[in-house]
Write an enzyme that holds these catalytic residues in place. Sequence first.
Site, PDB file in Angstrom:
ATOM      1  N   GLY A   1       0.801  -1.226   0.000  1.00 54.86           N
ATOM      2  CA  GLY A   1       0.000   0.000   0.000  1.00 54.86           C
ATOM      3  C   GLY A   1       0.830   1.271   0.000  1.00 54.86           C
ATOM      4  O   GLY A   1       2.019   1.263  -0.315  1.00 54.86           O
TER       5      GLY A   1
ATOM      6  N   HIS B   1       4.566   2.092  -7.557  1.00 57.98           N
ATOM      7  CA  HIS B   1       3.472   1.110  -7.597  1.00 57.98           C
ATOM      8  C   HIS B   1       2.641   1.290  -8.862  1.00 57.98           C
ATOM      9  O   HIS B   1       2.234   0.327  -9.501  1.00 57.98           O
ATOM     10  CB  HIS B   1       2.534   1.304  -6.398  1.00 57.98           C
ATOM     11  CG  HIS B   1       3.175   1.063  -5.073  1.00 57.98           C
ATOM     12  ND1 HIS B   1       3.438   2.070  -4.170  1.00 57.98           N
ATOM     13  CD2 HIS B   1       3.599  -0.083  -4.486  1.00 57.98           C
ATOM     14  CE1 HIS B   1       3.993   1.562  -3.096  1.00 57.98           C
ATOM     15  NE2 HIS B   1       4.105   0.271  -3.251  1.00 57.98           N
TER      16      HIS B   1
ATOM     17  N   GLN C   1      12.227  -3.180  -9.580  1.00 56.77           N
ATOM     18  CA  GLN C   1      13.685  -3.393  -9.532  1.00 56.77           C
ATOM     19  C   GLN C   1      14.337  -2.810  -8.280  1.00 56.77           C
ATOM     20  O   GLN C   1      15.399  -3.247  -7.871  1.00 56.77           O
ATOM     21  CB  GLN C   1      14.333  -2.783 -10.784  1.00 56.77           C
ATOM     22  CG  GLN C   1      15.820  -3.102 -10.889  1.00 56.77           C
ATOM     23  CD  GLN C   1      16.513  -2.289 -11.944  1.00 56.77           C
ATOM     24  OE1 GLN C   1      15.953  -2.046 -13.009  1.00 56.77           O
ATOM     25  NE2 GLN C   1      17.734  -1.860 -11.667  1.00 56.77           N
ATOM     26  N   LYS C   2      13.701  -1.815  -7.665  1.00 52.07           N
ATOM     27  CA  LYS C   2      14.335  -1.206  -6.487  1.00 52.07           C
ATOM     28  C   LYS C   2      14.665  -2.285  -5.442  1.00 52.07           C
ATOM     29  O   LYS C   2      15.698  -2.237  -4.810  1.00 52.07           O
ATOM     30  CB  LYS C   2      13.447  -0.129  -5.865  1.00 52.07           C
ATOM     31  CG  LYS C   2      14.143   0.550  -4.690  1.00 52.07           C
ATOM     32  CD  LYS C   2      13.284   1.602  -4.049  1.00 52.07           C
ATOM     33  CE  LYS C   2      12.176   1.029  -3.223  1.00 52.07           C
ATOM     34  NZ  LYS C   2      12.617   0.334  -1.993  1.00 52.07           N
TER      35      LYS C   2
END
Length: 291
Positions: free
Chosen positions: A30, A36, A147-148
């Site tokens: 969230g 996101h 990817q982070k």
Amino acid sequence: MKTIRRIKAVQKILECVRGNRRIAFVPTMGAFHEGHLSLMRKAKHRGDFVVVSLFVNPLQFSPGEDLDIYPRNLNSDKKKGEEMGVDILWIPSAKELFPSPYQTFIQVEKLSQRWEGESRPGHFKGVATIVSKLLQVVSPDYLYLGQKDYQQVRVIQKMVRDLHFKTTVRLVSTIRETDGLAMSSRNGRLSSADRKAAPILYRALQVARKMIRQGERKSQVILEATAALIRSEPRVRIDYMAFCDPETLEPIKHLEKRIVFLAAVKIGAVRLIDNIILKLPGQSQKQNKMH
Ligand code: PAF
């Protein structure tokens, strides 16, 4: 967009959807930001039906970490999910996900040990367990991950293979603020002075990229330069920085082929991670399909 809590209700809808429609799944905790939203956008592009889960998973936080203050913003998340064209926003309850007394866990052994695993014991066991449970319910054709959290992607991908989940993991590039700071729900907890200092992490990754482009191949030389840059910012403490094999995440001394540069720092009470995937000259195009 339907907001659903119960596992059975999600399964019932997906039973009707499955067959000729491709289900794309984005697991989240969230507090949606652009990172996101970019996962949802990719999911929407490839999938015919998009499921987003929202669950702040207590299993992946160690005691003393930021579980209690992890940002929660349900109304805004619902609005953003709706705008992105998400089909199901699944908000499971801890009670239903972990029937008491809960006893079943998943551990991806070797890939979970180093880096984040060392700094956050039990973290990947919590991640692998929750993601396996979510996959078990949703059974998506595609699973979207950012990817982070590169090590997380690798751990999940290994679990998907080892446990024969019928899903394809898709890696989505990191979304950054204009000053390079990787988007993260935790950025909001930086004080304004810390927020100003934070982009040094990305600058260090860029210095590494530049040195490699200029021909440097000794990881130690680059690590010394990037560490010196980060140390020039007194608010930032290095947790780890490493050049690694992108598959095994084992450290690499001499750089060749594809590598990932992983870094984690602490600024005040906030821990930030980032990475870049580098392709040394002579290699073919970066793949973003991971299986
Ligand atoms: O990356 C995250 O937000 C979480 O680790 C995940 C994959 C949703 C599991 O809780």
